[in-house]
Scaffold this motif. Structure first.
Motif, PDB file in Angstrom:
ATOM      1  N   ILE A  93       6.850 -12.455   9.592  1.00 25.41           N
ATOM      2  CA  ILE A  93       8.054 -12.133   8.709  1.00 25.41           C
ATOM      3  C   ILE A  93       8.928 -12.013   9.761  1.00 25.41           C
ATOM      4  CG2 ILE A  93       7.813  -9.821   8.523  1.00 25.41           C
ATOM      5  CD1 ILE A  93       8.710  -9.828   5.714  1.00 25.41           C
ATOM      6  N   SER A  94      10.245 -12.200   9.476  1.00 28.11           N
ATOM      7  CA  SER A  94      11.451 -11.850  10.440  1.00 28.11           C
ATOM      8  C   SER A  94      11.758 -10.358  10.308  1.00 28.11           C
ATOM      9  CB  SER A  94      12.486 -12.905  10.032  1.00 28.11           C
ATOM     10  OG  SER A  94      13.059 -12.660   8.737  1.00 28.11           O
ATOM     11  N   ASN A  95      12.421 -10.042  11.388  1.00 26.64           N
ATOM     12  CA  ASN A  95      13.125  -8.665  11.573  1.00 26.64           C
ATOM     13  C   ASN A  95      12.011  -7.650  11.158  1.00 26.64           C
ATOM     14  OD1 ASN A  95      15.098  -6.565  11.312  1.00 26.64           O
ATOM     15  ND2 ASN A  95      15.475  -6.547   9.231  1.00 26.64           N
ATOM     16  N   ALA A  96      11.108  -7.592  12.039  1.00 28.73           N
ATOM     17  CA  ALA A  96       9.985  -6.748  12.131  1.00 28.73           C
ATOM     18  C   ALA A  96      10.480  -5.166  12.327  1.00 28.73           C
ATOM     19  CB  ALA A  96       8.781  -7.237  13.330  1.00 28.73           C
ATOM     20  N   PRO A  97       9.434  -4.479  11.695  1.00 28.25           N
ATOM     21  CA  PRO A  97       9.931  -2.888  11.785  1.00 28.25           C
ATOM     22  C   PRO A  97       9.948  -2.384  13.305  1.00 28.25           C
ATOM     23  CG  PRO A  97       7.893  -3.028  10.784  1.00 28.25           C
ATOM     24  CD  PRO A  97       8.093  -4.224  10.899  1.00 28.25           C
ATOM     25  N   THR A  98      10.909  -1.127  13.479  1.00 28.25           N
ATOM     26  CA  THR A  98      10.776  -0.528  14.602  1.00 28.25           C
ATOM     27  C   THR A  98      10.547   0.613  14.260  1.00 28.25           C
ATOM     28  OG1 THR A  98      12.898   0.135  14.341  1.00 28.25           O
ATOM     29  CG2 THR A  98      12.817  -1.942  15.481  1.00 28.25           C
ATOM     30  N   GLY A  99      10.122   1.620  15.637  1.00 21.28           N
ATOM     31  CA  GLY A  99       9.507   2.958  15.499  1.00 21.28           C
ATOM     32  C   GLY A  99       8.207   3.240  14.898  1.00 21.28           C
ATOM     33  N   PHE A 100       7.535   4.218  14.523  1.00 17.75           N
ATOM     34  CA  PHE A 100       6.292   4.403  14.040  1.00 17.75           C
ATOM     35  C   PHE A 100       6.182   3.813  12.414  1.00 17.75           C
ATOM     36  CE2 PHE A 100       6.191   6.916  17.752  1.00 17.75           C
ATOM     37  CZ  PHE A 100       4.763   6.657  17.943  1.00 17.75           C
ATOM     38  N   ALA A 101       5.936   2.337  12.267  1.00 14.41           N
ATOM     39  CA  ALA A 101       5.775   2.141  10.987  1.00 14.41           C
ATOM     40  C   ALA A 101       4.210   1.715  10.805  1.00 14.41           C
ATOM     41  CB  ALA A 101       6.260   0.754  11.099  1.00 14.41           C
ATOM     42  N   PHE A 102       3.895   1.913   9.433  1.00 15.34           N
ATOM     43  CA  PHE A 102       2.385   1.951   8.793  1.00 15.34           C
ATOM     44  C   PHE A 102       2.213   0.808   7.849  1.00 15.34           C
ATOM     45  CE2 PHE A 102       3.638   6.150  10.637  1.00 15.34           C
ATOM     46  CZ  PHE A 102       2.551   6.361  11.520  1.00 15.34           C
ATOM     47  N   GLY A 103       1.232  -0.015   7.974  1.00 17.09           N
ATOM     48  CA  GLY A 103       0.857  -0.599   6.767  1.00 17.09           C
ATOM     49  C   GLY A 103       0.376   0.228   5.450  1.00 17.09           C
ATOM     50  N   ILE A 104      -0.617   1.119   5.546  1.00 16.31           N
ATOM     51  CA  ILE A 104      -1.115   1.886   4.740  1.00 16.31           C
ATOM     52  C   ILE A 104      -1.397   3.363   5.286  1.00 16.31           C
ATOM     53  CG2 ILE A 104      -2.991   2.392   3.040  1.00 16.31           C
ATOM     54  CD1 ILE A 104      -3.455  -0.342   2.520  1.00 16.31           C
ATOM     55  N   ARG A 105      -0.971   4.289   4.680  1.00 17.76           N
ATOM     56  CA  ARG A 105      -1.229   5.611   5.421  1.00 17.76           C
ATOM     57  C   ARG A 105      -1.762   6.536   4.116  1.00 17.76           C
ATOM     58  NH1 ARG A 105       3.561   9.746   7.589  1.00 17.76           N
ATOM     59  NH2 ARG A 105       2.054  11.325   8.211  1.00 17.76           N
ATOM     60  N   LEU A 106      -2.786   6.946   4.372  1.00 24.59           N
ATOM     61  CA  LEU A 106      -3.672   7.871   3.555  1.00 24.59           C
ATOM     62  C   LEU A 106      -3.349   9.392   4.094  1.00 24.59           C
ATOM     63  CD1 LEU A 106      -6.918   5.920   2.875  1.00 24.59           C
ATOM     64  CD2 LEU A 106      -4.580   5.794   1.722  1.00 24.59           C
ATOM     65  N   ASN A 107      -2.827  10.305   3.088  1.00 27.01           N
ATOM     66  CA  ASN A 107      -2.820  11.668   3.802  1.00 27.01           C
ATOM     67  C   ASN A 107      -3.494  12.579   2.808  1.00 27.01           C
ATOM     68  OD1 ASN A 107      -1.542  13.879   4.913  1.00 27.01           O
ATOM     69  ND2 ASN A 107      -0.089  14.271   3.254  1.00 27.01           N
ATOM     70  N   SER A 108      -4.498  13.109   3.401  1.00 31.28           N
ATOM     71  CA  SER A 108      -5.277  13.975   2.400  1.00 31.28           C
ATOM     72  C   SER A 108      -5.709  13.417   0.834  1.00 31.28           C
ATOM     73  CB  SER A 108      -5.045  15.433   1.944  1.00 31.28           C
ATOM     74  OG  SER A 108      -4.440  16.128   3.242  1.00 31.28           O
ATOM     75  N   ALA A 109      -5.973  11.997   1.327  1.00 32.72           N
ATOM     76  CA  ALA A 109      -6.320  11.332   0.051  1.00 32.72           C
ATOM     77  C   ALA A 109      -7.806  10.851   0.138  1.00 32.72           C
ATOM     78  CB  ALA A 109      -5.709   9.911   0.057  1.00 32.72           C
ATOM     79  N   ASP A 110      -8.591  11.218  -0.943  1.00 29.47           N
ATOM     80  CA  ASP A 110     -10.050  10.759  -0.979  1.00 29.47           C
ATOM     81  C   ASP A 110     -10.481   9.691  -1.912  1.00 29.47           C
ATOM     82  OD1 ASP A 110     -10.215  13.274   0.758  1.00 29.47           O
ATOM     83  OD2 ASP A 110     -10.750  14.431  -1.083  1.00 29.47           O
ATOM     84  N   SER A 111     -11.581   9.092  -1.590  1.00 29.92           N
ATOM     85  CA  SER A 111     -12.426   8.292  -2.392  1.00 29.92           C
ATOM     86  C   SER A 111     -11.403   7.048  -2.828  1.00 29.92           C
ATOM     87  CB  SER A 111     -12.835   8.885  -3.575  1.00 29.92           C
ATOM     88  OG  SER A 111     -13.691   9.950  -3.275  1.00 29.92           O
ATOM     89  N   ASN A 112     -10.461   6.586  -1.968  1.00 27.79           N
ATOM     90  CA  ASN A 112      -9.951   5.247  -2.319  1.00 27.79           C
ATOM     91  C   ASN A 112     -10.431   3.977  -1.815  1.00 27.79           C
ATOM     92  OD1 ASN A 112      -7.233   6.508  -3.470  1.00 27.79           O
ATOM     93  ND2 ASN A 112      -7.702   7.665  -1.683  1.00 27.79           N
ATOM     94  N   THR A 113     -10.256   3.100  -2.425  1.00 31.97           N
ATOM     95  CA  THR A 113     -10.861   1.632  -1.950  1.00 31.97           C
ATOM     96  C   THR A 113      -9.861   0.873  -1.341  1.00 31.97           C
ATOM     97  OG1 THR A 113     -12.511   1.772  -3.611  1.00 31.97           O
ATOM     98  CG2 THR A 113     -12.052  -0.329  -2.640  1.00 31.97           C
ATOM     99  N   ILE A 114      -9.715   0.540  -0.123  1.00 32.69           N
ATOM    100  CA  ILE A 114      -8.753  -0.286   0.671  1.00 32.69           C
ATOM    101  C   ILE A 114      -9.635  -1.639   0.791  1.00 32.69           C
ATOM    102  CG2 ILE A 114      -7.023  -0.435   2.314  1.00 32.69           C
ATOM    103  CD1 ILE A 114      -6.660   1.961   0.790  1.00 32.69           C
ATOM    104  N   GLY A 115      -9.390  -2.438   0.136  1.00 26.65           N
ATOM    105  CA  GLY A 115     -10.115  -4.012   0.260  1.00 26.65           C
ATOM    106  C   GLY A 115     -11.252  -4.058  -0.420  1.00 26.65           C
ATOM    107  N   SER A 116     -11.794  -5.029  -0.692  1.00 24.49           N
ATOM    108  CA  SER A 116     -13.198  -5.164  -1.428  1.00 24.49           C
ATOM    109  C   SER A 116     -13.574  -6.621  -1.186  1.00 24.49           C
ATOM    110  CB  SER A 116     -12.923  -4.861  -2.832  1.00 24.49           C
ATOM    111  OG  SER A 116     -14.200  -5.546  -3.386  1.00 24.49           O
ATOM    112  N   THR A 117     -14.900  -6.804  -0.986  1.00 23.79           N
ATOM    113  CA  THR A 117     -15.534  -7.902  -0.834  1.00 23.79           C
ATOM    114  C   THR A 117     -15.539  -8.829  -1.981  1.00 23.79           C
ATOM    115  OG1 THR A 117     -17.594  -7.175  -1.133  1.00 23.79           O
ATOM    116  CG2 THR A 117     -17.030  -7.071   1.242  1.00 23.79           C
TER     117      THR A 117
END
Length: 623
Positions: A93-117
């Motif tokens: 993609i054009s115009n990539a982010p600057t600074g601290f950029a995150f794709g996914i951020r989990l904060n005190s988050a439990d038992s989530n599914t990030i991706g699956s086969t």
């Protein structure tokens, strides 16, 4: 959805679904819109972002210093088949982010599914950290692609792949994640990130380490099934009081089929007070440093059952300073206590082509044996230091209680194979590799005393010998026939099985002549299998049988098979012939002291005369 001052989408409820959206990107999906907040924020449970089909895919960009997707406190949310930081066509993609950029951020988050086969993969690109887990537990992260375009060929790097912070525990990374192209680390565990599992992933082509554990994470398991390769520094780096972690069943660097996949430094590096880590059953090869380094004061780091070969430096290096030779009494200290490697004192081939290995180590130690050089392999050689490699794990043995050990390497390991070994003490400290030694076969030698010629047929049907007229023939590789001073046949590589020994009289043998035949097999003393027998008449032959079998070479008169002839053999024969038969010669010929092809009272008297006669009588089967 673009240029919202806060989150574009906020889910504080449960069981919602976000699919087919462009968030923080233009309608075409090829340019990031930089003036906005997080793409999606989730505080609820059981929500789904993405789906099974292409039209379900979300294209989500991160704002500067923000998150494409942020889950805070939410549980059991499912994230499938999304592009985080990629264009809608799967490219950059054009115009990539600057600074601290995150794709996914989990904060005190439990038992989530990030991706699956069971779903198409999530893709992450052009962010500081593809996935940050801060204080969560029980999350499952699988089938995500980090650092590649959707074509899985073009690299679109992130700074880090997966990063854990805080007390992130009992998360599972894998299977089927690809973490590549990071300008820093592939996966990062700091203090407090304990009891996580990394299984069945590809972590390759990252600029620094593939996986780093630093500052004290404990009880994490890396493996089995990860490939950690082509990283600029070490494949796995464990440092700074990071204890009790396990690295098991991975390929770290290359292997014989992937020789260009080595990491730039060590395969695994452990340093700075890291104790009790286990490195087990990995292939660690073609790396630019040592296979495994334990440096600066770590203890009880166990290195077991690995294949470690073709690294630029040592296979195992305690102290990161080259080979550490043994010291008397092993009183030195350092990484893994600079544990002394085993010292081999004796190697003996048995008749079945197995080998007995004798040596010394410490009390309570376990010794592991490895192939350091496959026989006949001109490409995969022993380490130039003479210590290692470890191309194949052979097996292990415990010392006998006094530091000595006896180990049999069976005949599936070919002659001329190079062997090395390690020691591990009761506290779990493992040594460097011991000096290599080779499995050099002992010959089978048959000697005829008197005017006869020999012919030998081996278990494969090949033969060597001479007929009555002295005509020589030979179809056994490298076998030789010598006539002076006695006719003898020398077979350098004996086979397991039955040998036929055919005796024919030489032309012109005098009437009434006798002959004897002796055998040496495994390099020990001569065994007489027939003594003072009449030379066959002209035109006839005598046939003897000798079976080459493990443990069945013996000294005549050594009834109890302890490799010595003494009072115990007399008592053994008395018990066998006249007592309860708790000790009998095995095979029977071991009790045949006078070589008359039977075991009886005469053998007892023969040994008594030899041991206690005045003067002593002849030794068993003495010619």
């Amino acid at each position: 959805m673009v240029n919202w001052p806060l989150e574009c989408i906020t889910l504080i409820g449960d069981s919602n679904r976000v699919a087919g959206c462009h968030i923080n990107v233009n309608q075409a999906g090829d340019e990031r819109q930089s003036f906005g907040g997080d793409g999606i924020a989730i505080a609820g449970n059981y929500n789904t972002v993405g789906g099974l089909d292409e039209e379900d895919r979300n294209v989500i960009a991160s704002p500067d210093d923000g998150n494409a997707l942020y889950i805070s406190g939410g549980k059991h949310n499912n994230i499938y088949n999304n592009y985080f930081g990629l264009a809608a066509d799967g490219g950059q993609i054009s115009n990539a982010p600057t600074g601290f950029a995150f794709g996914i951020r989990l904060n005190s988050a439990d038992s989530n599914t990030i991706g699956s086969t069971l779903y198409p993969a999530n893709h992450f690109a052009d962010v500081t950290q593809a996935l940050l887990v801060s204080g969560g537990s029980g999350n499952r992260i699988s089938n995500n692609v980090m650092g590649l375009a959707a074509n899985l060929t073009d690299t679109i790097p992130n700074n880090d792949g997966i990063v854990f912070t805080g007390t992130s525990k009992q998360n599972i990374i894998g299977p089927d994640n690809i973490v590549t192209g990071c300008t820093s680390h592939g996966i990062y565990f700091p203090v407090g990130s304990d009891s996580n599992i990394i299984i069945d992933n590809i972590i390759a082509g990252n600029d620094i380490e593939g996986i780093i554990l630093t500052g004290g994470p404990a009880f994490n398991r890396i493996g089995p099934g990860n490939t950690i390769s082509n990283c600029g520094a070490s494949g796995i780096y464990i440092l700074g009081n990071s204890d009790s972690n396990t690295v098991i069943g991975n390929r770290i660097g290359g292997d014989l089929a992937n020789q260009d996949d080595g990491n730039g430094a060590d395969g695994i590096k452990i340093e700075s007070d890291c104790d009790g880590n286990l490195v087990d059953s990995n292939v660690i090869a073609f790396n630019g440093g040592n296979g495994v380094t334990v440096a600066t004061s770590g203890l009880s780091n166990t290195i077991t059952r690995n294949q470690i070969y073709n690294n630029a430096l040592l296979g195992i290096d305690l102290g990161n300073d080259g080979v550490t030779t043994n010291d008397v009494g092993d009183g030195d200290s350092g990484p893994n206590n600079l544990l002394n490697y085993p010292e081999i004192s004796y190697v003996e081939m048995y008749p079945d082509s197995s080998f007995l290995i004798e040596g010394m180590t410490g009390i309570g130690y376990v010794i592991e044996f490895f192939v350091s050089h496959p026989a006949g392999d001109t490409l995969n050689l022993a380490d130039p230091s003479g210590h290692g490699e470890a191309y194949t794990y052979i097996g292990s043995d415990a010392e006998e209680g006094d530091g000595s050990f006896l180990y049999i390497i069976d005949n599936t390991v070919p002659f001329f194979t190079g062997i090395t070994c390690t020691a591990t003490d009761p506290d779990g400290n493992t040594s460097e590799f011991a000096p290599n030694f080779n499995l050099i076969p002992m010959p089978l030698e048959l000697i005829a005393y008197s005017p006869v010629n020999l012919k030998v047929i081996d278990p494969a049907g090949d033969s060597i010998g001479k007929d009555a007229a002295g005509t020589f023939f030979n179809t056994i590789d490298e076998a030789t026939y010598v006539e002076d001073p006695d006719d003898s046949i020398y077979i350098p590589f004996p086979l397991d099985g039955t040998y036929l020994i055919i005796i024919v009289a030489e032309d012109g043998a005098p009437p009434g002549a006798t002959f004897s035949v002796g055998i040496r097999l495994d390099g020990s003393l001569q065994c007489i299998i027939v003594e003072d027998s009449d030379v066959p008449a002209s035109g006839t032959a005598d046939t003897l049988i000798y079976v080459v079998e493990a443990g069945y070479h013996y000294l005549n008169g050594d009834a109890n098979r302890d490799d010595a002839i003494n009072l115990l053999d007399i008592l053994c024969l008395i018990d066998c012939l006249y007592g309860e038969a708790t000790c009998c010669p095995d095979p029977e010929g071991a009790g045949d002291a006078n070589c008359d092809l039977s075991v009886n009272l005469l053998d007892i008297l023969y040994i008594i005369d030899n041991l206690y006669g005045n003067p002593p009588g002849p030794a068993p089967c003495e010619l």
